[in-house]
Design a protein around this motif. Structure first.
Motif, mmCIF file in Angstrom:
data_model
loop_
_atom_site.group_PDB
_atom_site.id
_atom_site.type_symbol
_atom_site.label_atom_id
_atom_site.label_comp_id
_atom_site.label_asym_id
_atom_site.label_seq_id
_atom_site.Cartn_x
_atom_site.Cartn_y
_atom_site.Cartn_z
ATOM 1 N N ALA A 188 40.116 -21.688 60.751
ATOM 2 C CA ALA A 188 39.586 -20.912 59.632
ATOM 3 C C ALA A 188 38.102 -20.642 59.827
ATOM 4 O O ALA A 188 37.629 -19.521 59.685
ATOM 5 C CB ALA A 188 39.833 -21.635 58.313
ATOM 6 N N CYS A 189 37.338 -21.696 60.147
ATOM 7 C CA CYS A 189 35.912 -21.525 60.381
ATOM 8 C C CYS A 189 35.387 -22.723 61.152
ATOM 9 O O CYS A 189 35.975 -23.801 61.134
ATOM 10 C CB CYS A 189 35.150 -21.340 59.076
ATOM 11 S SG CYS A 189 35.309 -22.733 57.921
ATOM 12 N N HIS A 243 39.372 -26.519 60.890
ATOM 13 C CA HIS A 243 40.208 -26.089 62.021
ATOM 14 C C HIS A 243 40.987 -27.267 62.616
ATOM 15 O O HIS A 243 40.527 -28.405 62.595
ATOM 16 C CB HIS A 243 39.387 -25.405 63.110
ATOM 17 C CG HIS A 243 38.166 -26.179 63.567
ATOM 18 N ND1 HIS A 243 38.232 -27.299 64.363
ATOM 19 C CD2 HIS A 243 36.844 -25.970 63.329
ATOM 20 C CE1 HIS A 243 37.012 -27.739 64.613
ATOM 21 N NE2 HIS A 243 36.148 -26.959 63.986
ATOM 22 N N ASN A 249 38.250 -16.561 63.826
ATOM 23 C CA ASN A 249 39.070 -16.097 62.714
ATOM 24 C C ASN A 249 38.680 -14.635 62.503
ATOM 25 O O ASN A 249 37.792 -14.332 61.704
ATOM 26 C CB ASN A 249 38.812 -16.929 61.461
ATOM 27 C CG ASN A 249 39.626 -16.468 60.266
ATOM 28 O OD1 ASN A 249 40.446 -15.557 60.363
ATOM 29 N ND2 ASN A 249 39.399 -17.093 59.125
ATOM 30 N N GLU A 298 44.873 -14.357 67.937
ATOM 31 C CA GLU A 298 44.114 -14.849 66.789
ATOM 32 C C GLU A 298 44.407 -13.930 65.607
ATOM 33 O O GLU A 298 44.207 -12.714 65.679
ATOM 34 C CB GLU A 298 42.622 -14.863 67.105
ATOM 35 C CG GLU A 298 42.274 -15.836 68.231
ATOM 36 C CD GLU A 298 40.896 -15.593 68.810
ATOM 37 O OE1 GLU A 298 40.101 -16.554 68.861
ATOM 38 O OE2 GLU A 298 40.614 -14.443 69.210
ATOM 39 N N THR A 346 42.927 -15.137 58.730
ATOM 40 C CA THR A 346 43.432 -16.025 57.688
ATOM 41 C C THR A 346 42.336 -16.267 56.666
ATOM 42 O O THR A 346 41.147 -16.248 57.000
ATOM 43 C CB THR A 346 43.913 -17.365 58.262
ATOM 44 O OG1 THR A 346 44.487 -18.157 57.221
ATOM 45 C CG2 THR A 346 42.779 -18.155 58.891
ATOM 46 N N GLU A 383 43.581 -22.481 55.056
ATOM 47 C CA GLU A 383 43.930 -23.451 56.085
ATOM 48 C C GLU A 383 45.402 -23.853 56.063
ATOM 49 O O GLU A 383 45.793 -24.804 56.733
ATOM 50 C CB GLU A 383 43.071 -24.704 55.913
ATOM 51 C CG GLU A 383 43.166 -25.326 54.522
ATOM 52 C CD GLU A 383 42.133 -26.423 54.298
ATOM 53 O OE1 GLU A 383 42.297 -27.516 54.881
ATOM 54 O OE2 GLU A 383 41.181 -26.181 53.541
ATOM 55 N N ASN A 432 47.212 -19.712 62.527
ATOM 56 C CA ASN A 432 46.812 -18.350 62.882
ATOM 57 C C ASN A 432 46.394 -18.202 64.338
ATOM 58 O O ASN A 432 45.881 -17.159 64.744
ATOM 59 C CB ASN A 432 45.663 -17.875 61.973
ATOM 60 C CG ASN A 432 44.387 -18.672 62.178
ATOM 61 O OD1 ASN A 432 44.410 -19.895 62.301
ATOM 62 N ND2 ASN A 432 43.259 -17.989 62.215
#
Length: 551
Positions: free
Chosen positions: A282-283, A299, A320, A379, A382, A385, A389
């Motif tokens: 996600a980040c 993540h 992401n 990728e 998203t 979480e 993805n």
């Protein structure tokens, strides 16, 4: 799978080992004795039998989607499904004294509708017996299941299985196979993370993705003291069948799986993914767009790592993206690749629910020659979480045609760190932010006239310290734009070097920019290669905005 249709489709198959066939493998005898739960008729089985089954099955029409479950199971909520627990007193090897391993089964229900068959195998005699479903194998607790609807449904099967090791027998599992051909394992943190799959089909093509199923499992009975067990699996889908042998070693610090698969193509396949894995990003340190939470990072994995056939080590931080991206990295007989989670500091996640700092990495080591192909990385955007993805797999260069037979052998390492790392300097972290100003002088009252994006790549290990007096040279290659303000800084807290550069656009294109960098000293490479996929903003967004409100 519809048992009647499966047997009907199998009647034309040649008998295996005398009178043994797929149909007889699924026959039922008396219920199990108190000492074991296998209650099927004894049939001959070994890996060659399974290969013959998969080969013959590939010549038959695919039986299609699983047939409906009883309403009481099909309509379960996630909370109700999780309330169903396998009875540890009926675990597969519960009758073995001083056992180090054990196996339990997942109930079908909710979204897990494929009826998976389970068999117990005596390795010495090569005899197998089926384990039929019956309600007394489970504790339904407060799930609200009407068990009257389940009585006599011996062909209901199971959804999957999970394995345990001492001293956590029946309490915390270390391996889980559940749903399609998905499976996971843990290291010594007992924290699940990313997943692997038996096979990926048409993940990134103009056709719908296909998700093959493991439809049957055969377990060789583990002996007292064993920390390693063998399970076989039959894979089936519209385009391909497969015979799999998993040798699963539940070590003290990690789980290691040797996988031997034999694939039989029913149809032409546009994209075949070998040793696929799925994860969530996600980040992180490099991508902050979706980190507007209390968590600094979110993540399961932070990078794709590759040890190429030519010996080059490559690190590719995950993204992401705002729109789906697919990259294919060409190779010939790769030495290894994987999705890694290398940051294990709790402070960098602050997550007491997901425990991302405890999640394992997954490394693939080919054990036979894979030839030419690509490591594919997809990728998917998203906003949270809860969904995977990230998808990664090996795609052979040669196209797959109906009737083709393929064999791949590889080893999977589920551990906090990969089993082998580059002897060169390694990428520690990747960071991005606003550029166009001297480091240490963030924009104040006057914002820069020229917009750019800054990249900071931290390297540790290798011979960096010895190389520093001789001169460290960052070698940067960009598919578009140019790099300026290149700096090399020693960072004492992690005892490594930070390479800074600002990326300046040279046109209005918003196409992704492929970035590549490695460190060189007197003509020799001294680091692994850093790859990055950067998404430039639209031209009207390439400016700094002072959003302060001052009264």
């Amino acid at each position: 799978m519809n048992r009647r249709r499966f047997i009907k489709a199998s009647m034309a198959l040649a008998a295996v080992s005398g009178t043994t066939s797929i149909a007889t493998l699924f026959s039922r005898a008396a219920y199990a004795s108190e000492s074991e739960i296998a209650d099927g008729r004894t049939t001959e089985f070994d890996f060659s039998v399974l290969q013959s089954m998969a080969h013959d099955l590939s010549k038959q029409p695919w039986v299609g989607k699983p047939r409906p479950l009883p309403d009481t199971l099909a309509n379960l909520t996630p909370q109700a499904y999780n309330a169903i627990q396998y009875d540890a007193e009926h675990s597969l090897w519960n009758n073995i004294e001083n056992r180090q391993l054990d196996v339990q089964f997942f109930h079908v229900g909710m979204g897990f509708r494929r009826r998976v068959r389970m068999f117990s195998v005596d390795a010495a005699s090569h005899q197998a017996r089926e384990i039929h479903f019956r309600p007394e194998l489970f504790n339904y607790n407060d799930a609200g299941v009407d068990t009257k609807q389940l009585e006599g449904q011996i062909d209901l099967g199971f959804a999957g299985f999970k394995a345990f090791k001492a001293p956590e027998l029946a309490r915390r599992d270390v391996v889980s196979f559940l749903g399609a051909s998905y499976f996971r394992a843990v290291d010594n943190t007992y924290q699940y993370g990313l997943s692997a799959r038996g096979l990926a089909v048409n993940t990134y093509t103009d056709q719908l993705e296909e998700f093959p199923d493991f439809t049957s499992f055969w377990f060789e009975t583990a002996k007292a003291g064993d920390t390693k067990f063998v399970v076989y699996a039959l894979l089936d889908s519209a385009s391909v069948t497969g015979a799999y042998k998993f040798t699963i070693n539940c070590e003290a610090q990690r789980v290691v799986m040797d996988v031997d698969n034999h694939l039989y193509a029913r149809e032409d396949i546009k994209q075949l993914g070998i040793a696929p894995m799925t994860s969530m990003f996600a980040c992180g340190t490099n991508e902050r767009r979706m980190c507007d939470t209390i968590h600094p990072q979110i993540h399961d994995s932070d990078r794709l790592a590759m040890w190429r056939g030519n010996g080059e080590w490559v690190t590719r931080p995950l993204n992401n993206p705002q729109k789906l991206q697919y990259n294919a990295y060409t190779d010939n007989n790769p030495k290894g690749f994987g999705l890694l989670q290398l940051d294990h500091e709790f402070a960098n996640y602050q997550d007491i629910m997901g425990w991302y700092n405890k999640r394992p990495s997954l490394w693939v080591e080919p054990l036979n020659k894979w030839g030419k192909g690509t490591v594919g990385l997809m990728e998917i955007p998203t906003t949270g979480e809860t969904l995977d993805n990230i998808v990664c797999f090996w795609q052979p260069e040669k196209s797959v045609k109906a009737g083709d037979e393929l064999e791949f052998k590889y080893r999977l390492y589920w551990s906090g760190l990969p089993p082998i790392q580059s002897p060169l300097a390694r990428v520690y972290a990747t960071r991005t932010g606003m550029g166009s100003f001297p480091e240490g002088w963030a924009p104040g009252e006057h914002f820069p006239d020229k917009w750019s994006r800054r990249f900071a790549i931290d390297f540790i290990g290798g011979d960096l310290k010895a190389a520093a007096p001789k001169g460290i040279e960052p070698v940067i290659t960009l598919s578009n734009g140019e790099a300026r303000q290149i700096e090399i800084l020693y960072v004492e807290p992690f005892d490594g070097y930070r390479i800074l550069f600002d990326w300046y656009p040279t046109d209005d294109s918003t196409d992704p920019v492929d970035m590549r960098m490695f460190l060189r000293c007197q003509g020799d490479a001294i680091s692994e290669t850093w790859l990055y996929h950067y998404f430039p903003p639209a031209p009207d967004k390439r400016k700094y905005v002072d959003d302060r409100i001052m009264k």
